[in-house]
Design an enzyme around this catalytic site. Structure first.
Site, PDB file in Angstrom:
ATOM      1  CG  HIS A  18     -40.410 -89.382 -62.918  1.00  0.00           C
ATOM      2  ND1 HIS A  18     -40.778 -90.431 -63.729  1.00  0.00           N
ATOM      3  CD2 HIS A  18     -41.523 -89.047 -62.227  1.00  0.00           C
ATOM      4  CE1 HIS A  18     -42.054 -90.722 -63.534  1.00  0.00           C
ATOM      5  NE2 HIS A  18     -42.531 -89.894 -62.629  1.00  0.00           N
ATOM      6  CE  LYS A  42     -55.821 -98.944 -57.814  1.00  0.00           C
ATOM      7  NZ  LYS A  42     -56.195 -97.725 -58.490  1.00  0.00           N
ATOM      8  NE  ARG A  91     -47.698 -84.644 -64.636  1.00  0.00           N
ATOM      9  CZ  ARG A  91     -47.969 -85.927 -64.720  1.00  0.00           C
ATOM     10  NH1 ARG A  91     -47.321 -86.677 -65.565  1.00  0.00           N
ATOM     11  NH2 ARG A  91     -48.915 -86.478 -63.975  1.00  0.00           N
ATOM     12  CB  SER A 129     -45.138 -93.298 -65.863  1.00  0.00           C
ATOM     13  OG  SER A 129     -44.056 -92.727 -65.190  1.00  0.00           O
TER      14      SER A 129
END
Ligand code: PNS
Length: 161
Positions: A18, A42, A91, A129
């Site tokens: 990032h 979620k 990506r 992540s």
């Protein structure tokens, strides 16, 4: 006129990937607003406040970068802050379908705000992540993949469990 680009995401947590894209994003904006989505996933590992703090720790030193959280539609937030460009990273091929759908829908909702896709640095292409969370959860070394503040936060998070 100052061009504002928005770089949205869950940032659960922010990675070196990032950070690399934010730096590259200055081609499209004089200012970049990193927009941390409140309800992106979620069950995020880090709370919204934690995710914002970690983004600030990683990139907040640069005055051209602002970190904000948002709820609701991305395009509504983009309009509110006067952003004209949405930056997303691409990506792999598997990213493409979702990203393309999102870009088209965002344009339908807010014509005039353009999405641009950026290619990450070679060494960071296979970084996400979710992989960082997974490796850190089981005690693997992610020191090269995240800012030291994020590393410390991951260690703290998983040492308590
Ligand atoms: O890092 P992520 O999880 O891939 O980011 C996805 C995000 C947060 C950019 C996307 O889910 C989003 O924009 N959410 C806000 C709600 C919204 O506008 N949804 C419609 C997109 S077409």
């Amino acid at each position: 006129m100052t061009r504002i680009a928005i770089y949205p995401g869950s940032f659960d947590p922010i990675t070196r990937g990032h950070e690399d894209l934010i730096e590259r994003g200055f081609v499209f904006g004089d200012r970049i607003v990193v927009a941390v989505a409140a309800s992106a996933s979620k069950d995020p590992l880090f709370s919204l406040a934690e995710r914002v703090e970690l983004v600030k720790a990683a990139v907040g030193g640069d005055k051209r970068i602002e970190v904000q959280s948002f709820e609701g539609l991305l395009v509504d937030f983009a309009k509110k802050i006067g952003a004209t460009t949405i930056i997303r990273g691409l990506r792999y091929v598997s990213d493409f379908e979702y990203e393309y759908q999102m870009a088209l829908m965002n344009r339908k909702l807010a014509d005039g705000i353009e999405t641009v896709f950026l290619v990450p640095a070679f060494d960071l292409t296979y970084l996400s992540s979710s992989l960082v969370r997974e490796v850190a959860r089981y005690g693997g070394d992610v020191g090269n993949l995240v800012h030291p503040a994020v590393l410390a936060a991951l260690k703290k998070k998983f040492s308590r469990k």
